[in-house]
Design a protein around this motif. Structure first.
Motif, PDB file in Angstrom:
ATOM      1  N   GLY A  57       0.808  -1.217   0.000  1.00 25.35           N
ATOM      2  CA  GLY A  57       0.000   0.000   0.000  1.00 25.35           C
ATOM      3  C   GLY A  57       0.840   1.265   0.000  1.00 25.35           C
ATOM      4  O   GLY A  57       0.700   2.113  -0.897  1.00 25.35           O
ATOM      5  N   PRO A  58       1.738   1.422   0.989  1.00 23.53           N
ATOM      6  CA  PRO A  58       2.596   2.609   1.004  1.00 23.53           C
ATOM      7  C   PRO A  58       3.479   2.743  -0.237  1.00 23.53           C
ATOM      8  O   PRO A  58       3.691   3.853  -0.725  1.00 23.53           O
ATOM      9  CB  PRO A  58       3.446   2.397   2.260  1.00 23.53           C
ATOM     10  CG  PRO A  58       2.610   1.539   3.142  1.00 23.53           C
ATOM     11  CD  PRO A  58       1.859   0.625   2.216  1.00 23.53           C
ATOM     12  N   LEU A  59       3.993   1.619  -0.743  1.00 25.47           N
ATOM     13  CA  LEU A  59       4.915   1.698  -1.883  1.00 25.47           C
ATOM     14  C   LEU A  59       4.195   2.027  -3.186  1.00 25.47           C
ATOM     15  O   LEU A  59       4.583   2.952  -3.907  1.00 25.47           O
ATOM     16  CB  LEU A  59       5.711   0.394  -2.018  1.00 25.47           C
ATOM     17  CG  LEU A  59       6.744   0.157  -0.913  1.00 25.47           C
ATOM     18  CD1 LEU A  59       7.308  -1.249  -0.993  1.00 25.47           C
ATOM     19  CD2 LEU A  59       7.869   1.187  -0.995  1.00 25.47           C
ATOM     20  N   PHE A  60       3.144   1.281  -3.506  1.00 20.03           N
ATOM     21  CA  PHE A  60       2.409   1.571  -4.732  1.00 20.03           C
ATOM     22  C   PHE A  60       1.649   2.896  -4.588  1.00 20.03           C
ATOM     23  O   PHE A  60       1.476   3.627  -5.569  1.00 20.03           O
ATOM     24  CB  PHE A  60       1.457   0.422  -5.089  1.00 20.03           C
ATOM     25  CG  PHE A  60       2.142  -0.723  -5.773  1.00 20.03           C
ATOM     26  CD1 PHE A  60       2.332  -0.726  -7.143  1.00 20.03           C
ATOM     27  CD2 PHE A  60       2.625  -1.792  -5.032  1.00 20.03           C
ATOM     28  CE1 PHE A  60       2.981  -1.771  -7.781  1.00 20.03           C
ATOM     29  CE2 PHE A  60       3.276  -2.854  -5.650  1.00 20.03           C
ATOM     30  CZ  PHE A  60       3.460  -2.843  -7.027  1.00 20.03           C
ATOM     31  N   GLY A  61       1.191   3.206  -3.376  1.00 20.80           N
ATOM     32  CA  GLY A  61       0.541   4.497  -3.142  1.00 20.80           C
ATOM     33  C   GLY A  61       1.500   5.655  -3.365  1.00 20.80           C
ATOM     34  O   GLY A  61       1.154   6.652  -4.000  1.00 20.80           O
ATOM     35  N   SER A  62       2.717   5.518  -2.857  1.00 25.53           N
ATOM     36  CA  SER A  62       3.736   6.564  -3.046  1.00 25.53           C
ATOM     37  C   SER A  62       4.068   6.736  -4.519  1.00 25.53           C
ATOM     38  O   SER A  62       4.252   7.855  -5.005  1.00 25.53           O
ATOM     39  CB  SER A  62       5.010   6.216  -2.266  1.00 25.53           C
ATOM     40  OG  SER A  62       4.770   6.221  -0.880  1.00 25.53           O
ATOM     41  N   LEU A  63       4.140   5.607  -5.249  1.00 27.39           N
ATOM     42  CA  LEU A  63       4.409   5.651  -6.690  1.00 27.39           C
ATOM     43  C   LEU A  63       3.359   6.492  -7.402  1.00 27.39           C
ATOM     44  O   LEU A  63       3.690   7.430  -8.146  1.00 27.39           O
ATOM     45  CB  LEU A  63       4.416   4.225  -7.247  1.00 27.39           C
ATOM     46  CG  LEU A  63       4.471   4.083  -8.773  1.00 27.39           C
ATOM     47  CD1 LEU A  63       5.834   4.488  -9.301  1.00 27.39           C
ATOM     48  CD2 LEU A  63       4.133   2.643  -9.196  1.00 27.39           C
TER      49      LEU A  63
END
Length: 210
Positions: free
Chosen positions: A78-84
């Motif tokens: 979530g945090p990684l793809f959200g940040s992307l």
């Protein structure tokens, strides 16, 4: 890019993750917590339910979708793809109209993932797909390649990059706890990234045909 393309991009991305959720979970059961597919599906289901996203300019839509992933998805995905997505959305106001703008969006997204994950290429993560795809896009733009050729090259780059994660030893995330036992498995985050690259290329190609 019109808002019509935003809708196609959302639909294609949601379908790609939903259709492969079980596979992604299987990949994650081999080297992670076993919840990547479940988490990604939950996040993209939430994006699909937020109907207003499709009506937004692409930059705003990406930011909203990224926020949705951060809020709805557990684990690292979530945090990684959200940040992307959020970083990509912030990089260009409104709808990008030039390939160089898309390149900027991708570069900013990758930088955000590197920062959030404290990771880089070669550590068996989603970056091992995203960075080669970004480099391929830069090469195609520098040669003014036709859009259809560019889409085909991006798909091929994503496929090849995903396969290269198999012999890698994971040094980031849950998979890093396995050490050498992570070798021989595809990275689930890299597979998700490859699926999303294909979805984007398909949506863009469809828009070019209509």
């Amino acid at each position: 890019m019109a808002h019509e393309l935003t809708g196609r991009l959302v639909d294609a991305a949601v379908t790609a993750i939903r259709d492969h959720a079980d596979e992604l979970t299987g990949l994650d059961q081999a080297i992670g917590d076993g919840d990547h597919g479940i988490n990604m599906k939950r996040g993209f289901d939430a994006i699909a339910e937020a109907a207003e996203i499709k009506a937004l300019p692409l930059g705003d839509a990406l930011q909203k979708a990224g926020m949705t992933l951060v809020m709805k998805v557990g684990g690292a995905s979530g945090p990684l793809f959200g940040s992307l997505l959020m970083a990509m959305g912030k990089a260009v106001a409104g709808d990008p109209t030039q390939g160089a703008q898309v390149q900027t969006m991708l570069n900013e997204g990758i930088a955000a993932v590197k920062k959030r994950g404290k990771s880089d290429v070669g550590e068996k993560t989603m970056l091992d797909v995203l960075v080669p795809v970004s480099e391929t896009l830069a090469g195609k733009l520098s040669h003014h390649a036709p859009a259809a050729e560019t889409m085909a090259s991006l798909r091929a780059a994503a496929d090849a990059a995903l396969e290269r994660t198999k012999p890698m030893k994971a040094t980031k995330g849950r998979a890093s706890f396995l050490g050498d036992r992570s070798i021989g498995h595809l990275d689930p985050g890299a597979r998700s990234s490859q699926l999303l690259i294909h979805a984007v290329c398909d949506a863009v190609a469809e828009s070019l045909r209509t």
